[in-house]
Each structure stands twice: as structure tokens, then as C-alpha cells.
Design a protein around this motif. Structure first.
Motif, mmCIF file in Angstrom:
data_model
loop_
_atom_site.group_PDB
_atom_site.id
_atom_site.type_symbol
_atom_site.label_atom_id
_atom_site.label_comp_id
_atom_site.label_asym_id
_atom_site.label_seq_id
_atom_site.Cartn_x
_atom_site.Cartn_y
_atom_site.Cartn_z
ATOM 1 N N SER A 1 18.549 -0.638 15.516
ATOM 2 C CA SER A 1 17.987 0.222 16.551
ATOM 3 C C SER A 1 19.117 0.791 17.396
ATOM 4 O O SER A 1 20.137 0.140 17.620
ATOM 5 C CB SER A 1 17.010 -0.559 17.432
ATOM 6 N N ASN A 2 18.919 2.011 17.867
ATOM 7 C CA ASN A 2 19.981 2.695 18.602
ATOM 8 C C ASN A 2 20.226 2.060 19.968
ATOM 9 O O ASN A 2 19.298 1.577 20.625
ATOM 10 C CB ASN A 2 19.608 4.169 18.772
ATOM 11 N N PHE A 3 21.489 2.085 20.384
ATOM 12 C CA PHE A 3 21.885 1.533 21.678
ATOM 13 C C PHE A 3 21.089 2.170 22.815
ATOM 14 O O PHE A 3 20.794 1.525 23.833
ATOM 15 C CB PHE A 3 23.383 1.770 21.883
ATOM 16 N N GLY A 4 20.724 3.435 22.637
ATOM 17 C CA GLY A 4 19.953 4.130 23.665
ATOM 18 C C GLY A 4 18.602 3.504 23.913
ATOM 19 O O GLY A 4 18.081 3.550 25.043
ATOM 20 N N LEU A 5 17.997 2.915 22.885
ATOM 21 C CA LEU A 5 16.709 2.244 23.061
ATOM 22 C C LEU A 5 16.851 1.046 23.983
ATOM 23 O O LEU A 5 16.019 0.821 24.870
ATOM 24 C CB LEU A 5 16.149 1.806 21.702
ATOM 25 N N TYR A 6 17.915 0.276 23.789
ATOM 26 C CA TYR A 6 18.110 -0.911 24.616
ATOM 27 C C TYR A 6 18.415 -0.527 26.068
ATOM 28 O O TYR A 6 17.959 -1.196 27.002
ATOM 29 C CB TYR A 6 19.234 -1.769 24.032
ATOM 30 N N LYS A 7 19.163 0.554 26.257
ATOM 31 C CA LYS A 7 19.418 1.031 27.611
ATOM 32 C C LYS A 7 18.112 1.456 28.290
ATOM 33 O O LYS A 7 17.893 1.181 29.479
ATOM 34 C CB LYS A 7 20.402 2.203 27.590
ATOM 35 N N ALA A 8 17.238 2.099 27.512
ATOM 36 C CA ALA A 8 15.955 2.546 28.054
ATOM 37 C C ALA A 8 15.068 1.350 28.397
ATOM 38 O O ALA A 8 14.406 1.340 29.439
ATOM 39 C CB ALA A 8 15.256 3.461 27.046
ATOM 40 N N PHE A 9 15.044 0.340 27.512
ATOM 41 C CA PHE A 9 14.260 -0.860 27.788
ATOM 42 C C PHE A 9 14.795 -1.605 29.014
ATOM 43 O O PHE A 9 14.018 -2.111 29.830
ATOM 44 C CB PHE A 9 14.262 -1.788 26.569
ATOM 45 N N ASP A 10 16.109 -1.677 29.131
ATOM 46 C CA ASP A 10 16.706 -2.332 30.302
ATOM 47 C C ASP A 10 16.241 -1.650 31.589
ATOM 48 O O ASP A 10 15.918 -2.314 32.588
ATOM 49 C CB ASP A 10 18.230 -2.290 30.224
ATOM 50 N N LYS A 11 16.196 -0.348 31.570
ATOM 51 C CA LYS A 11 15.777 0.413 32.754
ATOM 52 C C LYS A 11 14.322 0.142 33.099
ATOM 53 O O LYS A 11 13.947 0.123 34.286
ATOM 54 C CB LYS A 11 16.001 1.905 32.503
ATOM 55 N N LEU A 12 13.502 -0.082 32.081
ATOM 56 C CA LEU A 12 12.077 -0.343 32.291
ATOM 57 C C LEU A 12 11.779 -1.810 32.565
ATOM 58 O O LEU A 12 10.659 -2.161 32.928
ATOM 59 C CB LEU A 12 11.277 0.097 31.057
ATOM 60 N N LYS B 1 17.097 8.222 25.053
ATOM 61 C CA LYS B 1 18.115 9.125 24.524
ATOM 62 C C LYS B 1 18.973 8.390 23.493
ATOM 63 O O LYS B 1 19.603 7.381 23.808
ATOM 64 C CB LYS B 1 19.008 9.635 25.646
ATOM 65 N N SER B 2 18.979 8.895 22.276
ATOM 66 C CA SER B 2 19.768 8.269 21.219
ATOM 67 C C SER B 2 21.250 8.556 21.409
ATOM 68 O O SER B 2 21.645 9.700 21.654
ATOM 69 C CB SER B 2 19.333 8.780 19.841
ATOM 70 N N TYR B 3 22.067 7.508 21.310
ATOM 71 C CA TYR B 3 23.518 7.665 21.390
ATOM 72 C C TYR B 3 24.051 8.173 20.053
ATOM 73 O O TYR B 3 23.501 7.852 18.992
ATOM 74 C CB TYR B 3 24.166 6.320 21.702
ATOM 75 N N PRO B 4 25.138 8.960 20.070
ATOM 76 C CA PRO B 4 25.792 9.340 18.806
ATOM 77 C C PRO B 4 26.142 8.090 18.006
ATOM 78 O O PRO B 4 26.518 7.060 18.585
ATOM 79 C CB PRO B 4 27.044 10.076 19.279
ATOM 80 N N GLN B 5 26.028 8.206 16.690
ATOM 81 C CA GLN B 5 26.270 7.050 15.823
ATOM 82 C C GLN B 5 27.110 7.463 14.623
ATOM 83 O O GLN B 5 26.903 8.530 14.051
ATOM 84 C CB GLN B 5 24.944 6.467 15.332
ATOM 85 N N VAL B 6 28.053 6.611 14.258
ATOM 86 C CA VAL B 6 28.814 6.773 13.017
ATOM 87 C C VAL B 6 28.680 5.483 12.231
ATOM 88 O O VAL B 6 28.882 4.391 12.770
ATOM 89 C CB VAL B 6 30.304 7.073 13.284
ATOM 90 N N LEU B 7 28.298 5.593 10.977
ATOM 91 C CA LEU B 7 28.150 4.429 10.098
ATOM 92 C C LEU B 7 28.884 4.704 8.794
ATOM 93 O O LEU B 7 28.694 5.764 8.180
ATOM 94 C CB LEU B 7 26.678 4.137 9.832
ATOM 95 N N LYS B 8 29.732 3.772 8.383
ATOM 96 C CA LYS B 8 30.462 3.907 7.121
ATOM 97 C C LYS B 8 30.233 2.671 6.262
ATOM 98 O O LYS B 8 30.197 1.543 6.777
ATOM 99 C CB LYS B 8 31.956 4.111 7.383
ATOM 100 N N ASN B 9 30.067 2.910 4.979
ATOM 101 C CA ASN B 9 29.873 1.838 4.008
ATOM 102 C C ASN B 9 31.209 1.525 3.348
ATOM 103 O O ASN B 9 31.869 2.413 2.797
ATOM 104 C CB ASN B 9 28.849 2.247 2.954
ATOM 105 N N VAL B 10 31.590 0.261 3.401
ATOM 106 C CA VAL B 10 32.920 -0.141 2.954
ATOM 107 C C VAL B 10 32.818 -1.182 1.840
ATOM 108 O O VAL B 10 32.135 -2.206 1.988
ATOM 109 C CB VAL B 10 33.731 -0.738 4.130
#
Length: 286
Positions: A120-131, A201-210
Motif C-alpha cells: 500500500s502506498n505511503f500516502g495511505l498511511y499518512k492519510a490514516f494517521d491524519k484521521l 494522495k499517492s506518493y511517487p513510487q519507483v519499484l525495480k525487480n532485481v
């Protein structure tokens, strides 16, 4: 594929009629009179090929009633993307936010908790924290989300991909149920989807498979762990990094969420460099 059209007719601020139908292989001309702007927005020859849930508020003229109504169009496949009436992407995180907030306001959010996965995006947790809403984090997959919900008696959980579980109604993600639950919030609050979702608000995300020589050894390598710790400390409460084993591929997933894509790239690359320095790196997949 199933398409559900729902028209809600309102007169004098009261719902006086709800019309709905389910159908497949519906051409644009078949429903253009209902909401041609919404359909034309996607510029496709057949709505049955779409993979989205579209929510719109518009004027509805009926033989009996004239007034403001809601039109929702839902098309379902395994992981259909969802959009609001402005064309903004709505993820499973947004739906968890919308319904979690709605239930908390009605004092029906059992345990004051929503179950998420580590993706889940970091923005979701920030939003939940605010609520002031608590959250649990599980491994990726409906199975793990439901197990947590069952053990701890939580009622709502899901994945960023859109698999949302309403435990009173199902044991796994269900698109039809999710559509109904979202519509119930829209009807009860008299708000469009864009307004309901704007607090998340969704934070920008970069994901790479290694690809590495050994996933477990790489994750427990001191250089790699130190790199993860340095990135986490540098980000503080403005983002996060995540290193996890894929459950479907022989790779490690390196992910970062931060204020900008450039920041995300920097932290992901720092962790990958530590894998290279420790001799575990074989390939960064395209």
C-alpha cells in the motif's frame, strides 16, 4: 465481463428511483444517450472492452422525473483500473481510505483498523494517521489480508491493486461488492468520487525487480541491511523504502516512495548498489 449501469434519480433532494441493469457487449451507441461524454472520454469502439469503474454526477432527464442523478459504469476483469469522474486513477488504497473514513465517521469501524499489505502506498498511511485510523500490514495477497482480518476481527482490508475484502460479505476481493459499497458511500454522502478520494494522495513510487544469487542471503547481507537502514533514516517520515521477496518470481523487489521520482530512484539505486558491492547482484530486470 460484466457492466453495471446505475442511474439514481433525485427530486427535491430525495432519492425517488434507482435504475440498474447488467449487460455485456454493449456498444457506445447503446448507452450514449445516458452519458456520452463519459464514454467518449475513453475513445473506444466498445464499452465491453473497457477495464474501469467510472463514476459521474450529471443531469438526468427521465419520462417521469427530471433532476440530478448519478450514473456509474463498472466493467470488471481481474484487476480493472478505476477512475473518478475527472479521469483520475483510483487505486485500492483510495477505496480503503474512502470506506475506512466513512465507517469511522459512523462509528462502525471495528477496532478502528483497516488491513493493508506492505505494498500500500505511503500516502495511505499518512492519510490514516491524519484521521486517527489504525492499520495492519500483511504480506501481499488476499490470503494474508483475510487471515489477519479473521484472526483480529477486522471488517475491511485489501490491496493497492484493487482487491478489497468486506468481511461481512466475502472472504476474498470482489469487484461487484466493492462497486456497491463505493456507491453506497457516494449516495449517503452526496459526494462524487473525486471529492471522497482527495484526502489520500499517492506518493511517487519507483519499484525495480532485481535478480540475485540467493534471495535470503541477499536480504540478510549486512551491507544490504545497512543500505536499507540509511535510506529509511534519510527519508524519515517523508517516505519509505521496502525490500521484499517476490512471491511469484525469482527476484527481490526494491521499492521506494518519496516526494519526487528522483528521490525514489536515488534510494532504490542505493540499495541495488549495496547488492552489487556485496556480490549478490546478477541483473536488474527491465
Amino acid at each position: 465481463m460484466i457492466i453495471i449501469l446505475v442511474i439514481r434519480i433525485i427530486k427535491n433532494d430525495k432519492t425517488i428511483d434507482i435504475r440498474q441493469s447488467a449487460c455485456g457487449n454493449v456498444s457506445i451507441t447503446g448507452i450514449a444517450d445516458i452519458n456520452s461524454a463519459a464514454i467518449n472520454y475513453y475513445d473506444t469502439s466498445s464499452i465491453s472492452n473497457l477495464m474501469f469503474s467510472y463514476y459521474s454526477s450529471t443531469d438526468v432527464v427521465d419520462d417521469e422525473y427530471t433532476g440530478t442523478g448519478y450514473i456509474t459504469i463498472h466493467a470488471f476483469d481481474n484487476n480493472g483500473a478505476k477512475f473518478d469522474e475527472k479521469g483520475n486513477l483510483i487505486t485500492g488504497d483510495h477505496i480503503l481510505y474512502i470506506y475506512g473514513k466513512y465507517m469511522k465517521k459512523r462509528e462502525k469501524l471495528v477496532n478502528n483498523t483497516v488491513v493493508t499489505t506492505v505494498m500500500s502506498n505511503f500516502g495511505l498511511y499518512k492519510a490514516f494517521d491524519k484521521l486517527g485510523i489504525d492499520y495492519a500490514k500483511t504480506a501481499v495477497g488476499d490470503k494474508y489480508v483475510y487471515e489477519n482480518m479473521k484472526v483480529y476481527d477486522h471488517l475491511i482490508g485489501g490491496e493497492q491493486s484493487g482487491h478489497i475484502i468486506f468481511r461481512k460479505h466475502a472472504r476474498t476481493g470482489d469487484g461487484l461488492i466493492t462497486a456497491i459499497m463505493v456507491m453506497s458511500v457516494m449516495i449517503d454522502t452526496q459526494l462524487p468520487l473525486s471529492t471522497l478520494a482527495e484526502g489520500c494522495k499517492s506518493y511517487p513510487q519507483v519499484l525495480k525487480n532485481v535478480v540475485v544469487d540467493d534471495k535470503d542471503e541477499t536480504m540478510s547481507d549486512q551491507k544490504v541491511m545497512d543500505a536499507v537502514s540509511r535510506c529509511t533514516e534519510a527519508l524519515g517520515d517523508s517516505g519509505r523504502v521496502l525490500l521484499r521477496k517476490s512471491g511469484t518470481e525469482p527476484v527481490l523487489r526494491v521499492m521506494s516512495e518519496a516526494g519526487t521520482v528522483e528521490e525514489c530512484e536515488k534510494y532504490v539505486n542505493a540499495i541495488i548498489q549495496a547488492m552489487k558491492d556485496s556480490g549478490h547482484l546478477q541483473e536488474v530486470k527491465k
